[in-house]
Scaffold this active site. Structure first.
Site, short mmCIF file in Angstrom:
data_model
loop_
_atom_site.label_atom_id
_atom_site.label_comp_id
_atom_site.label_asym_id
_atom_site.label_seq_id
_atom_site.Cartn_x
_atom_site.Cartn_y
_atom_site.Cartn_z
N ASP A 48 59.40 -26.72 6.87
CA ASP A 48 58.14 -27.27 6.36
C ASP A 48 57.06 -26.19 6.32
OD1 ASP A 48 59.27 -29.74 6.03
OD2 ASP A 48 58.62 -30.51 7.98
N GLN A 71 59.14 -28.11 11.87
CA GLN A 71 59.58 -29.38 11.30
C GLN A 71 58.47 -30.37 11.60
OE1 GLN A 71 62.76 -30.22 9.81
NE2 GLN A 71 61.87 -32.19 9.34
N LYS A 73 56.57 -34.08 11.23
CA LYS A 73 56.81 -35.50 10.99
C LYS A 73 55.56 -36.30 11.33
CE LYS A 73 59.36 -38.94 9.70
NZ LYS A 73 59.67 -39.09 8.27
#
Length: 503
Positions: A48, A71, A73
């Protein structure tokens, strides 16, 4: 349909803001961030946001860190919880067939040795999940020696190892250790609006335009627009060129009377949040510590204390106004306050970090007026002349203080416990004025409770560094005193340990 699309949009915005928070750091003159990539093409995991450093930065282990892979989220609600079992479930990260651990394994095949892998989420780890005590309180990395503690698969940590090992099809714990080393878990991260505020703050610091009064946030759309143009990897030069092209640079001449930014760092935070001061105005003490723990061959009093005192005294000679950032132990914050006390003549602004990001706190910022004061409880413990002080502002400190005093401080005859009326918490201190008022209250109470002027005050604190700094400025009212550090990672004595003795 709109209700289903909005969360996806907001997830994209969150990822973009994590990117800008890292990318804008490159424009700082002393930054060692040399490249930041948004939605990297490789590796196809933890892609990301990718941040690269030159030279590599110090990490929590012996190997320096050349890059950090994120990463990210984001979730609509903040109440979600997760545990170690979710790391093998693809739907936990919105995937259909690949889990977080599988993504981590694939990323490590391509990433350089020593790289960090950050899982950033607005959800929190369950308090009772066995993963929770495995995270370092210093840099959120998995405590490898605790996870791989030699216990069987039937133990709490053994169940984690067994589940992860079998999910990845690994034959041994050594193979699993190679996969999870370098994994850091940043749970309970900032909300969308809080992260927007942080991007604006960083933009302002490096000379880029902010978007504070707009309903839209231009940096969100710009990240996606650049990606669609196949522009997703930036160096300092290419980022500055893009911002200039987009009309987002706002070069501002420094104010002649601006405070001198100085920083003290004794442990590591987020990798990209490296410094707010130039190298010559930054004291780095991390080599003296193993994560939060002072190395066995170093002394708080003989090694750390003189370096902090000399550094701040030299900074004060260069400028009568300092902007002080403390990514440091509470004891160092107290010592800093004792050096820059009210009689030093130095005007100090503190950079206080918390859940809502970094803010400037000053003793005269007006937040102390009408703000809550501490509830004080005095308890007789024996006939000793010394006083123990438990400051339970951010979390409860009385239980551990009592246990330590009972075991190690037989000369303590009185315990003063300070708590907030609403209970402990990360945001119960409103600002610098409030912190200074609390520090003054503590010093006055200690002074009034001391029957013997030579009695030693033992300070056990769970509070923002700003409170400790302002209490250090009041040190003449509490000295002689000893400041203690708590074992946040519970890797050492699982209690307190003494740091500085201040006369």
């Amino acid at each position: 349909m709109a209700d289903a699309v909005t969360p996806r949009w907001n997830g994209d915005k969150y990822q973009a803001r994590v990117f800008w928070h890292n990318a804008l750091h490159m424009l700082a003159t002393d930054s060692v961030v040399v490249e930041v990539t948004f939605e990297a093409d490789a590796p196809k995991a933890f892609d990301d946001v990718v941040v690269k450093y030159d030279p590599p930065i110090a990490g929590s282990g012996p190997v320096r860190v050349p890059a950090t892979y994120h990463q990210v989220k984001w979730h609509v609600e903040l109440g979600g919880r997760f545990g170690y079992k979710d790391f093998i479930e693809p739907d936990f990260i919105g995937a259909t067939s690949v889990s977080l651990l599988q993504r981590l394994r694939e990323a490590k095949k391509i990433a350089p040795a020593g790289a960090q892998f950050d899982f950033v989420t607005t959800y929190r780890i369950h308090d009772d999940d066995p993963l929770s005590p495995l995270l370092s309180g210093t840099d959120r990395s998995i405590l490898i020696d605790r996870l791989f503690d030699g216990t069987t698969d039937r133990s709490k940590t053994g169940k984690i190892r067994k589940l992860w090992r079998e999910h990845l099809g690994l034959a041994s714990d050594d193979e699993l250790k190679a996969v999870v080393s370098g994994l850091r878990i940043f749970d309970g991260q900032l909300s969308l609006d809080e992260l927007r505020a942080q991007v604006n703050l960083r933009a302002e610091v490096v000379g880029a335009l902010t978007c504070r009064n707009n309903s839209d946030f231009r940096y969100d759309g710009l990240a996606q627009a650049l990606k669609s143009r196949r522009l997703n990897s930036f160096t300092r030069e290419t980022l500055r060129a893009i911002l200039a092209e987009e009309g987002l640079l706002a070069e501002v001449a420094p104010l002649a009377d601006a405070p001198l930014p100085v920083a003290i760092r004794s442990f590591h935070g987020l990798a990209a949040d490296l410094s707010i001061a130039s190298p010559e105005n930054t004291l780095v003490l991390t080599e003296a510590f193993n994560q939060r723990y002072l190395r066995a061959d170093r002394s708080w009093q003989d090694d750390i204390g003189p370096r902090v005192s000399t550094f701040l005294a030299e900074a004060a000679r260069r400028s009568g106004k300092l902007r002080l950032s403390l990514d440091a132990h509470a004891s160092i914050a107290f010592l800093a306050g004792s050096v820059l006390d009210v009689k030093s003549g130095v005007d100090t602004t503190l950079v206080q970090k918390g859940r809502v990001g970094s803010r400037e706190w000053r003793a005269d910022d007006g937040t102390g007026a009408g703000a809550a004061r501490l509830v004080v409880t005095s308890t007789a413990l024996g006939k000793g002349r010394d006083i123990a002080v438990a400051l339970g502002v951010s979390r409860d400190a009385e239980k551990e203080t009592r246990a330590y005093v009972a075991k190690s401080l037989k000369g303590v005859g009185k315990l003063l416990t300070f708590t907030m009326p609403s209970g402990p918490g990360q945001q119960v201190v409103a600002g610098g004025g409030h912190a200074a008022a609390l520090a003054e209250q503590i010093a006055n109470q200690v002074r009034d409770s001391r029957e013997d002027p030579d009695a030693v005050v033992h300070i056990f604190a769970a509070c923002p560094n700003s409170v400790m700094f302002f209490l250090g400025q009041e040190h003449r009212g509490v000295a002689p005193c000893v400041v203690y550090e708590f074992d946040f990672d519970r890797r050492g004595n699982k209690s307190y340990q003494p740091s500085f003795v201040i006369e």
